[in-house]
Design a protein around this motif. Structure first.
Motif, short mmCIF file in Angstrom:
data_model
loop_
_atom_site.label_atom_id
_atom_site.label_comp_id
_atom_site.label_asym_id
_atom_site.label_seq_id
_atom_site.Cartn_x
_atom_site.Cartn_y
_atom_site.Cartn_z
N LEU A 82 0.88 -1.37 0.03
CA LEU A 82 -0.03 -0.17 -0.13
C LEU A 82 1.01 1.34 -0.03
O LEU A 82 0.39 2.43 -0.63
CB LEU A 82 -0.89 -0.02 1.35
N SER A 83 2.10 1.10 0.46
CA SER A 83 2.85 2.36 0.65
C SER A 83 3.50 2.86 -0.78
O SER A 83 3.79 3.84 -1.03
CB SER A 83 4.32 2.06 1.48
N ASP A 84 3.16 2.00 -1.93
CA ASP A 84 3.48 2.30 -3.06
C ASP A 84 2.53 3.27 -3.81
O ASP A 84 2.57 3.76 -5.04
CB ASP A 84 3.74 1.06 -4.17
N ALA B 232 -0.75 2.56 9.58
CA ALA B 232 -1.06 1.10 9.24
C ALA B 232 0.19 0.49 9.09
O ALA B 232 1.45 0.96 9.02
CB ALA B 232 -1.74 1.25 7.68
N VAL B 233 0.25 -0.97 9.53
CA VAL B 233 1.31 -1.79 9.27
C VAL B 233 1.75 -2.22 7.87
O VAL B 233 1.05 -2.79 7.22
CB VAL B 233 1.02 -2.99 9.89
N PRO B 234 3.03 -1.40 7.59
CA PRO B 234 3.06 -1.70 6.10
C PRO B 234 3.31 -3.01 5.71
O PRO B 234 2.95 -3.51 4.25
CB PRO B 234 4.72 -1.01 5.92
N ALA B 235 3.93 -4.11 6.62
CA ALA B 235 4.11 -5.49 6.03
C ALA B 235 2.49 -6.31 5.87
O ALA B 235 2.62 -7.08 5.37
CB ALA B 235 4.89 -5.90 6.96
N LEU B 236 1.76 -5.59 6.10
CA LEU B 236 0.15 -6.32 6.08
C LEU B 236 -0.76 -5.16 5.40
O LEU B 236 -1.79 -5.81 5.47
CB LEU B 236 -0.12 -6.54 7.71
N SER B 237 -0.53 -4.26 4.78
CA SER B 237 -1.25 -3.30 3.96
C SER B 237 -1.05 -3.53 2.53
O SER B 237 0.22 -2.97 2.12
CB SER B 237 -1.39 -2.03 4.76
N VAL C 257 -4.13 -3.39 -7.82
CA VAL C 257 -4.29 -2.54 -8.94
C VAL C 257 -4.61 -3.28 -10.22
O VAL C 257 -3.97 -4.47 -10.48
CB VAL C 257 -2.70 -1.76 -8.91
N GLU C 258 -5.27 -2.65 -11.27
CA GLU C 258 -5.71 -3.14 -12.32
C GLU C 258 -5.54 -2.23 -13.64
O GLU C 258 -6.08 -1.37 -13.54
CB GLU C 258 -6.87 -4.13 -12.49
N ASP C 259 -4.68 -2.62 -14.49
CA ASP C 259 -4.27 -1.65 -15.61
C ASP C 259 -4.18 -0.21 -15.15
O ASP C 259 -4.65 0.60 -15.62
CB ASP C 259 -5.58 -1.51 -16.68
N GLY C 260 -3.17 -0.30 -14.30
CA GLY C 260 -2.62 1.12 -13.58
C GLY C 260 -3.71 1.89 -12.74
O GLY C 260 -3.27 2.66 -12.10
N ALA C 261 -5.01 1.24 -12.55
CA ALA C 261 -5.80 1.84 -11.65
C ALA C 261 -5.81 1.19 -10.29
O ALA C 261 -6.27 -0.16 -10.22
CB ALA C 261 -7.13 1.84 -12.45
N LEU C 262 -6.10 1.97 -9.17
CA LEU C 262 -6.33 1.45 -7.93
C LEU C 262 -7.75 0.66 -7.71
O LEU C 262 -8.94 1.44 -8.21
CB LEU C 262 -6.01 2.36 -6.90
N ILE C 263 -7.97 -0.46 -7.42
CA ILE C 263 -9.23 -1.00 -7.34
C ILE C 263 -9.56 -1.65 -6.12
O ILE C 263 -10.82 -1.87 -5.81
CB ILE C 263 -9.35 -2.09 -8.52
N GLY C 264 -8.63 -1.78 -5.11
CA GLY C 264 -8.93 -2.32 -3.82
C GLY C 264 -7.76 -2.08 -2.69
O GLY C 264 -6.63 -1.99 -3.29
N THR C 265 -7.86 -2.09 -1.45
CA THR C 265 -6.96 -1.70 -0.62
C THR C 265 -7.35 -2.71 0.47
O THR C 265 -8.55 -2.91 0.83
CB THR C 265 -6.76 -0.41 -0.22
N ILE C 266 -6.33 -3.06 1.55
CA ILE C 266 -6.36 -3.91 2.75
C ILE C 266 -5.51 -3.06 3.59
O ILE C 266 -4.29 -2.81 3.39
CB ILE C 266 -6.41 -5.31 2.82
N GLN C 267 -5.80 -2.61 4.72
CA GLN C 267 -4.99 -1.91 5.97
C GLN C 267 -5.21 -2.72 7.10
O GLN C 267 -6.13 -3.33 7.36
CB GLN C 267 -5.38 -0.49 6.05
N CYS C 268 -3.90 -2.92 7.88
CA CYS C 268 -3.93 -3.33 9.08
C CYS C 268 -3.29 -2.43 10.03
O CYS C 268 -2.34 -1.74 9.74
CB CYS C 268 -3.20 -4.85 9.04
N TRP C 269 -3.51 -2.42 11.45
CA TRP C 269 -3.21 -1.45 12.42
C TRP C 269 -2.74 -2.03 13.54
O TRP C 269 -3.31 -3.06 14.19
CB TRP C 269 -4.49 -0.57 12.66
N PRO C 270 -1.77 -1.41 14.44
CA PRO C 270 -1.27 -2.13 15.61
C PRO C 270 -2.13 -1.59 16.68
O PRO C 270 -2.28 -0.31 17.03
CB PRO C 270 0.23 -1.41 15.60
N VAL C 271 -3.09 -2.36 17.17
CA VAL C 271 -3.73 -2.21 18.48
C VAL C 271 -3.63 -3.18 19.45
O VAL C 271 -2.46 -4.09 19.44
CB VAL C 271 -5.04 -2.30 18.05
#
Length: 167
Positions: A7-9, A41-46, A50-64
């Motif tokens: 996700l950091s990209d 967010a936790v970078p290693a888990l977020s 991307v499809e055809d250069g477009a962002l179509i989905g994300t998942i993020q995880c957080w330290p709690v």
């Protein structure tokens, strides 16, 4: 073809636009947002889909953490939001993101996983359950049956009373 990237990209503005499209601009009032407010967010888990250069989905995880009534703190990783662009929902992209995150969590997570989500879906496909979370408390409104958790990477779930909040 869908590509999964850290996700950091992805430009933060693109992520925020996708989250607005998937959940609406009033999403910040939800309990999950209150729990992770001010955290990164936790970078290693977020991840991003991307499809055809477009962002179509994300998942993020957080330290709690689960803070027990006895003062103990048990690290957890909060999963979500899992967001998919409305025009490609129901295409398996959210499931792909979850599976990818769970694979990474088996090596990278520093605590068991928890989330607020649909127990029928996340239980059936990903092994999340509300069994251990009955005595947990969150800041804000939520349905107890939707507070889910899953052991991962050798981390056990706290089962006693406690409040979920930032680490």
């Amino acid at each position: 073809m869908v590509e999964l990237l850290p996700l950091s990209d992805i430009e933060p503005q693109a992520v925020e636009a996708l989250l607005d499209a998937a959940f609406g601009p009033d999403r910040f009032g939800r309990t999950a947002y209150r729990i992770r407010e001010g955290m990164d967010a936790v970078p290693a888990l977020s991840f991003a889909a991307v499809e055809d250069g477009a962002l179509i989905g994300t998942i993020q995880c957080w330290p709690v953490a689960h803070r027990g009534v006895d003062g103990t703190a048990t690290p957890l990783v909060m999963v979500g939001p899992v967001a998919v662009s409305p025009d490609v929902q129901r295409g398996g992209h959210g499931r792909l993101l979850m599976a990818h995150m769970l694979e990474a969590a088996e090596h990278e997570a520093d605590g068991a996983l928890m989330m607020i989500g649909d127990p029928e879906y996340y239980g059936r496909f990903f092994g999340f359950a509300a069994d251990a979370t009955e005595a947990w408390d969150l800041p804000g409104l939520y349905e107890k049956r939707r507070l889910l958790a899953r052991a991962v990477n050798g981390h056990v779930l706290p089962t006693g009373a406690g409040r979920i909040g930032p680490r």
